[in-house]
Motif scaffolding. Structure first.
Motif, PDB file in Angstrom:
ATOM      1  N   ILE A  88     -12.213  34.541  46.741  1.00  0.00           N
ATOM      2  CA  ILE A  88     -12.460  34.816  45.324  1.00  0.00           C
ATOM      3  C   ILE A  88     -12.493  33.498  44.567  1.00  0.00           C
ATOM      4  CG2 ILE A  88     -11.547  35.918  43.245  1.00  0.00           C
ATOM      5  CD1 ILE A  88     -10.246  38.007  45.080  1.00  0.00           C
ATOM      6  N   GLN A  89     -13.590  33.248  43.877  1.00  0.00           N
ATOM      7  CA  GLN A  89     -13.743  32.006  43.129  1.00  0.00           C
ATOM      8  C   GLN A  89     -12.865  32.026  41.885  1.00  0.00           C
ATOM      9  OE1 GLN A  89     -17.776  31.081  42.100  1.00  0.00           O
ATOM     10  NE2 GLN A  89     -17.258  29.179  41.032  1.00  0.00           N
ATOM     11  N   SER A  90     -12.153  30.952  41.655  1.00  0.00           N
ATOM     12  CA  SER A  90     -11.256  30.875  40.506  1.00  0.00           C
ATOM     13  C   SER A  90     -12.051  30.793  39.208  1.00  0.00           C
ATOM     14  CB  SER A  90     -10.336  29.660  40.626  1.00  0.00           C
ATOM     15  OG  SER A  90      -9.512  29.543  39.487  1.00  0.00           O
ATOM     16  N   VAL A  91     -11.674  31.606  38.251  1.00  0.00           N
ATOM     17  CA  VAL A  91     -12.236  31.566  36.906  1.00  0.00           C
ATOM     18  C   VAL A  91     -11.248  30.881  35.964  1.00  0.00           C
ATOM     19  CG1 VAL A  91     -12.954  32.997  34.942  1.00  0.00           C
ATOM     20  CG2 VAL A  91     -13.663  33.607  37.264  1.00  0.00           C
ATOM     21  N   VAL A  92      -9.982  31.278  36.053  1.00  0.00           N
ATOM     22  CA  VAL A  92      -8.893  30.633  35.316  1.00  0.00           C
ATOM     23  C   VAL A  92      -7.711  30.515  36.267  1.00  0.00           C
ATOM     24  CG1 VAL A  92      -7.232  30.823  33.428  1.00  0.00           C
ATOM     25  CG2 VAL A  92      -9.606  31.539  33.068  1.00  0.00           C
ATOM     26  N   ASN A  93      -7.237  29.294  36.454  1.00  0.00           N
ATOM     27  CA  ASN A  93      -6.070  29.102  37.316  1.00  0.00           C
ATOM     28  C   ASN A  93      -4.813  29.428  36.513  1.00  0.00           C
ATOM     29  OD1 ASN A  93      -4.348  28.415  39.398  1.00  0.00           O
ATOM     30  ND2 ASN A  93      -4.464  26.214  39.005  1.00  0.00           N
ATOM     31  N   LEU A  94      -4.296  30.623  36.699  1.00  0.00           N
ATOM     32  CA  LEU A  94      -3.149  31.118  35.949  1.00  0.00           C
ATOM     33  C   LEU A  94      -2.177  31.749  36.951  1.00  0.00           C
ATOM     34  CD1 LEU A  94      -2.121  31.330  33.026  1.00  0.00           C
ATOM     35  CD2 LEU A  94      -3.333  33.509  32.826  1.00  0.00           C
ATOM     36  N   PRO A  95      -1.370  30.925  37.614  1.00  0.00           N
ATOM     37  CA  PRO A  95      -0.571  31.395  38.754  1.00  0.00           C
ATOM     38  C   PRO A  95       0.439  32.481  38.433  1.00  0.00           C
ATOM     39  CG  PRO A  95      -0.703  28.997  38.727  1.00  0.00           C
ATOM     40  CD  PRO A  95      -1.257  29.474  37.426  1.00  0.00           C
ATOM     41  N   THR A  96       0.796  32.665  37.167  1.00  0.00           N
ATOM     42  CA  THR A  96       1.826  33.657  36.854  1.00  0.00           C
ATOM     43  C   THR A  96       1.276  35.070  36.675  1.00  0.00           C
ATOM     44  OG1 THR A  96       1.683  32.922  34.549  1.00  0.00           O
ATOM     45  CG2 THR A  96       3.500  32.064  35.882  1.00  0.00           C
ATOM     46  N   VAL A  97      -0.025  35.264  36.826  1.00  0.00           N
ATOM     47  CA  VAL A  97      -0.563  36.627  36.821  1.00  0.00           C
ATOM     48  C   VAL A  97       0.075  37.397  37.982  1.00  0.00           C
ATOM     49  CG1 VAL A  97      -2.619  38.050  37.180  1.00  0.00           C
ATOM     50  CG2 VAL A  97      -2.741  36.008  35.725  1.00  0.00           C
ATOM     51  N   GLY A  98       0.687  38.508  37.668  1.00  0.00           N
ATOM     52  CA  GLY A  98       1.368  39.311  38.687  1.00  0.00           C
ATOM     53  C   GLY A  98       2.810  38.920  38.934  1.00  0.00           C
ATOM     54  N   LYS A  99       3.287  37.865  38.296  1.00  0.00           N
ATOM     55  CA  LYS A  99       4.681  37.437  38.468  1.00  0.00           C
ATOM     56  C   LYS A  99       5.571  38.115  37.415  1.00  0.00           C
ATOM     57  CE  LYS A  99       3.688  34.339  41.697  1.00  0.00           C
ATOM     58  NZ  LYS A  99       3.845  32.888  41.437  1.00  0.00           N
ATOM     59  N   ASN A 100       6.876  37.873  37.534  1.00  0.00           N
ATOM     60  CA  ASN A 100       7.873  38.363  36.570  1.00  0.00           C
ATOM     61  C   ASN A 100       8.048  39.879  36.570  1.00  0.00           C
ATOM     62  OD1 ASN A 100       8.788  35.879  35.196  1.00  0.00           O
ATOM     63  ND2 ASN A 100       6.642  35.735  34.574  1.00  0.00           N
ATOM     64  N   LEU A 101       7.592  40.553  37.627  1.00  0.00           N
ATOM     65  CA  LEU A 101       7.719  42.004  37.705  1.00  0.00           C
ATOM     66  C   LEU A 101       9.177  42.436  37.575  1.00  0.00           C
ATOM     67  CD1 LEU A 101       6.665  44.891  38.356  1.00  0.00           C
ATOM     68  CD2 LEU A 101       6.926  44.306  40.787  1.00  0.00           C
ATOM     69  N   GLN A 102       9.430  43.396  36.698  1.00  0.00           N
ATOM     70  CA  GLN A 102      10.763  43.982  36.521  1.00  0.00           C
ATOM     71  C   GLN A 102      10.643  45.502  36.636  1.00  0.00           C
ATOM     72  OE1 GLN A 102      12.376  42.260  32.728  1.00  0.00           O
ATOM     73  NE2 GLN A 102      10.748  40.777  33.101  1.00  0.00           N
ATOM     74  N   GLU A 103      11.399  46.064  37.542  1.00  0.00           N
ATOM     75  CA  GLU A 103      11.412  47.512  37.748  1.00  0.00           C
ATOM     76  C   GLU A 103      12.847  47.978  37.927  1.00  0.00           C
ATOM     77  OE1 GLU A 103      10.527  50.291  37.295  1.00  0.00           O
ATOM     78  OE2 GLU A 103       9.577  51.364  38.954  1.00  0.00           O
TER      79      GLU A 103
END
Length: 614
Positions: free
Chosen positions: A342-357
């Motif tokens: 998948i080609q990077s459009v925006v390098n934003l490593p925290t997408v999907g991080k910090n999950l709290q359940e």
């Protein structure tokens, strides 16, 4: 039903116009058409935003929902069928670690179509803390209690309890509620005799025991003061239906509050069901901020289609679905996405991080031969703070929290931005618990589950952090969802303390007078002792049977970029010009409440932000 003239008009304009209107299933009717806004997800927040945007008749909105329109299905509109949708085609049942799954509605209305409908709000200071996590320039952005309270009330149409409901324990404070919004909130039953609201001794007895344990009984906890025990209303857009009795109205109209009453009038609002968005499309220019041009969508067994957006693409796919779509679109950790082609459009490593359940257990006791006095749903909830829950051990727990923040942050850093960022976030969370008495557990009294007397428990404010990460470029493969349940010891300690409190409640008058003894887990599984069960035995039982609460948040957190945020105070994804996220994934910290009322407030505020052009 679509009029021929409307259909011909839509086809005639082609990509120049998206005018169609209504709920449709045929993707070719919107393929290559252009809309002002495309909303990904037809759940609670997506429909709220669409409903407010299309109040302007000149605005054209396309909502794309992966599930179907199930408003006439009793599993959806009848609250007494709660639970029947779990594990069916109406539920995403996202697989998570430790063999658990996270429920999420895969149907028009999203999780609000299959949830338990509890209508509660968090602590005032919890909303105020959101501002602390944003850039200083956003200090006046309104993401605090005062701003959110007005929007939560804007969504609500509250019916105060009638005399019969008041006699059974219901109560309310008028200023805590809205009365003109689309979402009906009330105690069971509205529109009928109140005979079906529980009127037996079990709910008042539970409340009385909680008062003995140090909680105050409040008339109404929806004013930002949940540290109490209280009878709570329900968002009965999930209709209280028994053989569709007279006086309740059409369940189709009641179910999807922002859509059903107006769908025949809003010609600019098209909702396509049964199609899944596979990625966001972007302008080929690589200059930042990136500009979204539309979305691609389809089914796992069918072809792919495209719809175009003049103004914005708005993600409302939930705390697991929204980060998944961003990652599939090239927004996320560039290295991880590159490994999937998948080609990077925006390098934003925290997408999907910090999950709290949160993690749920249910305790039960047999009951004497008393009349439960109705069929519910249950409406009594206790929200103890740390001092009430841990009692004589509270001071030791306060010391443990303050001394462990740094170590906890280091242990969870892989699931966030960095240990230093998490230390800041954990410090704010700890202050809410220690200084502001934020409730740390929910004790939800239930009747006839898992026995005649029951209480469902869950820790509200876990420090464990997890991730949502795609493992394939195939959009129909579920992402890897890792909650890291109990990876911070405080979370398990809180659940054990809540279990002990419930065990004590079964043994305390007046509830003890209704009980024939604890059956779940029972003394053979967790032997009783002076401490009401050892840590080791409670741990073994909890870990053997707990489930996810289905309150995941924070995977596209609204925080400063320096803390690991994914969206800013205008809910725009960093380094994009016109991609926003409006769902539970933007909430940076858990609240001491069920999520629905807060999510309606978030969506109402988001709609105003979008309409203002910010």
């Amino acid at each position: 039903m679509l009029l021929c003239s409307t259909l011909l008009l839509a086809v005639g304009f082609g990509a120049l116009s998206g005018v169609l209107g209504g709920v449709i299933t045929d993707p070719t009717l919107v393929s290559n058409h252009t809309y002002d806004y495309i909303i990904v997800g037809g759940g609670l927040t997506g429909l709220t935003v669409a409903g407010r945007l299309t109040e302007n008749p000149n605005i054209q909105v396309l909502v794309i929902e992966a599930g179907n329109d199930d408003r006439t299905n009793p599993v959806v509109y009848d609250i007494y069928r709660y639970g029947d949708a779990f594990g069916t085609k109406l539920d995403w049942s996202y697989p998570a670690d430790q063999g658990r799954s996270i429920l999420a509605g895969k149907t028009l209305g999203g999780s609000s179509s299959i949830n338990g409908a509890a209508w509660t709000r968090g602590l005032k200071q919890q909303y105020d803390s959101w501002l602390q996590l944003l850039d200083p320039a956003d200090a006046n952005s309104g993401w605090d209690w005062n701003g959110m309270f007005s929007y939560m009330k804007k969504a609500e149409s509250f019916t105060p309890p009638n005399s019969g409901q008041l006699a059974k324990g219901a109560n309310s404070i008028s200023s805590y509620h809205g009365f003109t919004g689309p979402v009906h909130a009330a105690f069971p039953l509205y529109g009928l005799s109140s005979k079906l609201m529980y009127g037996g001794p079990q709910e008042p007895a539970f409340a009385s025991v909680m008062v003995k344990f140090g909680l105050v009984k409040y008339k109404d906890l929806n004013g930002g003061t949940p540290n109490c025990v209280s009878f709570t209303p329900d968002s009965n857009g999930r209709a209280f239906v028994v053989n569709q009795p007279r006086g309740l109205g059409s369940p189709v109209i009641l179910r999807v509050a922002y859509l059903s009453p107006v769908e025949s009038q809003r010609k600019g609002w098209t909702t396509l069901v049964g199609q899944q968005v596979t990625k966001i499309l972007f302008n080929p220019s690589t200059a930042l901020p990136r500009v979204a041009t539309g979305v691609q969508f389809g089914t796992s067994s069918g072809k792919r289609f495209t719809a175009l957006a003049r103004k914005e693409v708005i993600l409302a796919a939930g705390a697991i679905g929204s980060p998944k779509v961003l990652q599939l679109s090239g927004i996320g950790d560039a290295a991880a996405l590159s490994s999937l082609g998948i080609q990077s459009v925006v390098n934003l490593p925290t997408v999907g991080k910090n999950l709290q359940e949160q993690t749920l257990s249910a305790l039960g006791a047999g009951g004497t031969n008393f009349n439960v006095g109705g069929s519910g749903p249950s409406d009594v909830i206790a929200y103890p703070n740390l001092y009430q829950l841990f009692g004589s051990q509270a001071s030791a727990m306060v010391n443990h929290i303050t001394q462990s923040i740094s170590a906890w942050a280091s242990s969870q850093a892989k699931s966030a931005l960095s240990a230093s960022a998490l230390q800041t976030i954990f410090g704010i969370q700890a202050n809410l618990i220690i200084q502001d008495n934020a409730p740390v557990a929910e004790l939800f009294q239930v009747t006839n589950y898992p026995d005649k007397l029951g209480t469902i428990i869950w820790p509200l404010l876990p420090f464990s952090r997890g991730t949502v990460q795609i493992t394939s470029s195939n959009p129909f493969v579920p992402p890897k969802t890792t909650v890291n349940y109990f990876s911070v010891d405080f979370d398990l300690s809180t659940q054990i303390a809540a279990a002990r409190m419930v065990r004590r409640s079964f043994q305390t008058s007046p509830l003890s007078g209704l009980s024939t003894g604890e059956t779940v887990p029972g003394f053979s599984t967790v032997p009783d002792d002076a401490n009401h069960g050892s840590d080791a035995n409670w741990t073994k039982w909890i870990k053997s049977q707990f489930s996810s609460v289905a309150h995941p948040i924070a995977t596209c957190a609204m925080m400063s970029r320096s803390l690991g945020g994914v969206v800013d105070a205008r809910l725009r994804v960093y380094d994009t010009q016109n991609v926003r996220v409006v769902d539970a994934s933007i909430m940076p910290l858990q609240i001491s409440a069920h999520l629905s009322s807060t999510l309606y407030g978030i969506a109402e505020k988001a709609a105003d932000i979008i309409k203002s052009g910010l």
